[in-house]
Design a protein around this motif. Structure first.
Motif, mmCIF file in Angstrom:
data_model
loop_
_atom_site.group_PDB
_atom_site.id
_atom_site.type_symbol
_atom_site.label_atom_id
_atom_site.label_comp_id
_atom_site.label_asym_id
_atom_site.label_seq_id
_atom_site.Cartn_x
_atom_site.Cartn_y
_atom_site.Cartn_z
ATOM 1 N N SER A 79 -84.824 -74.186 55.622
ATOM 2 C CA SER A 79 -85.535 -72.331 55.757
ATOM 3 C C SER A 79 -84.235 -71.742 55.954
ATOM 4 O O SER A 79 -84.717 -70.023 55.815
ATOM 5 C CB SER A 79 -85.828 -72.253 57.303
ATOM 6 O OG SER A 79 -85.289 -72.909 58.850
ATOM 7 N N LEU B 288 -83.696 -70.648 52.446
ATOM 8 C CA LEU B 288 -84.541 -69.733 51.896
ATOM 9 C C LEU B 288 -84.274 -68.209 52.048
ATOM 10 O O LEU B 288 -84.536 -67.335 51.287
ATOM 11 C CB LEU B 288 -86.654 -70.303 52.429
ATOM 12 C CG LEU B 288 -86.173 -71.224 51.200
ATOM 13 C CD1 LEU B 288 -87.958 -71.762 52.300
ATOM 14 C CD2 LEU B 288 -86.358 -71.154 49.696
ATOM 15 N N GLY B 289 -83.766 -68.211 53.444
ATOM 16 C CA GLY B 289 -83.371 -67.379 54.035
ATOM 17 C C GLY B 289 -82.303 -66.267 53.312
ATOM 18 O O GLY B 289 -83.198 -64.774 53.157
ATOM 19 N N PHE C 62 -88.420 -65.036 60.092
ATOM 20 C CA PHE C 62 -88.067 -65.563 59.495
ATOM 21 C C PHE C 62 -88.826 -67.579 60.002
ATOM 22 O O PHE C 62 -88.852 -68.742 58.669
ATOM 23 C CB PHE C 62 -87.119 -66.671 60.637
ATOM 24 C CG PHE C 62 -85.991 -67.266 60.143
ATOM 25 C CD1 PHE C 62 -85.688 -66.924 59.093
ATOM 26 C CD2 PHE C 62 -85.933 -68.372 61.210
ATOM 27 C CE1 PHE C 62 -84.349 -68.090 58.576
ATOM 28 C CE2 PHE C 62 -84.761 -69.854 60.681
ATOM 29 C CZ PHE C 62 -84.374 -69.746 59.229
ATOM 30 N N THR D 268 -91.474 -68.014 58.740
ATOM 31 C CA THR D 268 -92.436 -67.443 57.721
ATOM 32 C C THR D 268 -91.473 -68.270 56.831
ATOM 33 O O THR D 268 -91.754 -69.397 55.471
ATOM 34 C CB THR D 268 -92.593 -65.800 56.451
ATOM 35 O OG1 THR D 268 -91.816 -65.242 56.327
ATOM 36 C CG2 THR D 268 -93.094 -65.389 57.793
ATOM 37 N N PHE D 269 -89.891 -68.607 56.697
ATOM 38 C CA PHE D 269 -89.049 -69.371 55.791
ATOM 39 C C PHE D 269 -89.596 -71.162 56.602
ATOM 40 O O PHE D 269 -88.667 -71.854 55.865
ATOM 41 C CB PHE D 269 -87.624 -68.436 55.468
ATOM 42 C CG PHE D 269 -87.319 -68.049 55.413
ATOM 43 C CD1 PHE D 269 -88.010 -67.076 53.987
ATOM 44 C CD2 PHE D 269 -87.025 -66.469 55.517
ATOM 45 C CE1 PHE D 269 -87.915 -65.608 53.442
ATOM 46 C CE2 PHE D 269 -87.060 -65.003 55.196
ATOM 47 C CZ PHE D 269 -87.473 -64.570 53.962
ATOM 48 N N ALA E 100 -89.865 -74.206 54.219
ATOM 49 C CA ALA E 100 -89.519 -75.743 53.842
ATOM 50 C C ALA E 100 -89.297 -76.852 54.958
ATOM 51 O O ALA E 100 -89.819 -78.011 54.454
ATOM 52 C CB ALA E 100 -87.546 -75.354 54.993
#
Length: 287
Positions: free
Chosen positions: A228, A231-232, A253, A255-256, A260
């Motif tokens: 995550s 991705l962030g 956050f 969403t990430f 993941a």
């Protein structure tokens, strides 16, 4: 006899059932995503047009197909619906199909992966739209994750089993994962507040980490948390830098974290580590 009868059913029928189930559940998830942040019941009243409030006949509420037939418009008032409704239904059906292909419709792995996916999908869109993760989702999902540890037992990776002999019970490993999620994100929140003088991690994110840990256990949860942050870094940092105000506005956050967690649950931590060329972290290695 029952198991043998199921084995005689062609695989394609299980796949069709999985897709149909995913489409129907995806339609329900649309209701949850829309109503839950508003504090409305997700079971009553029945689905209605959000513009004219006219109840929808069942024939107008068929996942994906109704949207395509009506070209995304309400039959009664003509208002346009976002294609996101159909997309959520389609993605859910596709994921259920993928889980049937990988795990089998009747397996515990299928129901564990699909239930986590549904929870994460709801979190993804609610956090994206409203910057919140409802406590009801986090509490329900944590209890469900602990329950799945009994049906689909969790165990430490092989590299740790020699240090944890005998291996802890599955429910204990799930509880440890939940506690790890709490400690990991709570620590980030405290450190971020001390260094940056602003909230680095929302309370909903911390509680969502508990849910993920309960589902995956501590080792795979760690992989999901690191994913995550990756991705962030890839998607959020450029967005923050492009904003006015020095990039200090909050980001969703959760969403990430949701993306993941689903990836780790479906593919497994080993596959993702190997994909990232991090074989030295793989729990399958022996020393």
């Amino acid at each position: 006899m029952v198991a043998e009868a199921f084995m005689e059913i062609p695989k394609v029928f299980f796949s069709l059932w999985a897709v149909a189930l995913g489409l129907l559940i995806g339609s329900f998830l649309n209701v949850v995503i829309y109503r839950l942040p508003l504090g409305r019941s997700i079971v009553s009243p029945p689905s209605a047009c959000v513009n004219c409030n006219t109840p929808l006949h069942w024939s107008l509420n068929l996942p994906v197909f109704s949207y395509l037939l009506l070209r995304g418009n309400c039959r009664y008032c003509g208002s346009h619906y976002s294609p996101r409704y159909a997309l959520i239904e389609l993605v859910t059906g596709a994921f259920f199909f993928a889980c049937d292909f990988r795990f089998g419709l009747l397996s515990a792995e299928f129901w564990k992966a699909t239930s986590l996916f549904c929870l994460c999908l709801v979190v993804f869109f609610i956090d994206y739209d409203h910057w919140i993760i409802p406590d009801s989702i986090n509490i329900f999902g944590t209890v469900l994750g602990l329950g799945f540890s009994l049906w689909h037992p969790l165990s430490p990776p092989e590299i740790l089993q020699s240090m944890l002999d005998p291996a802890p019970p599955s429910i204990a490993w799930s509880i440890l994962g939940a506690l790890f999620g709490l400690a990991f994100f709570w620590s980030i929140s405290v450190i971020g507040l001390a260094l940056a003088k602003q909230e680095a991690m929302g309370g909903g994110d911390v509680k969502f980490a508990i849910l993920i840990g309960a589902y995956l256990g501590p080792t795979e949860a760690l992989c999901a948390f690191l994913g995550s942050f990756f991705l962030g870094a890839v998607f959020a940092i450029p967005m923050l830098l492009a904003r006015k105000g020095g990039g200090k506005d909050p980001i969703p956050f959760g969403t990430f974290m949701a993306v993941a967690a689903v990836a780790v649950c479906y593919f497994g931590a080993d596959s993702i580590l190997n994909l990232l060329q991090l074989e030295f972290l793989s729990p399958e290695l022996h020393y």
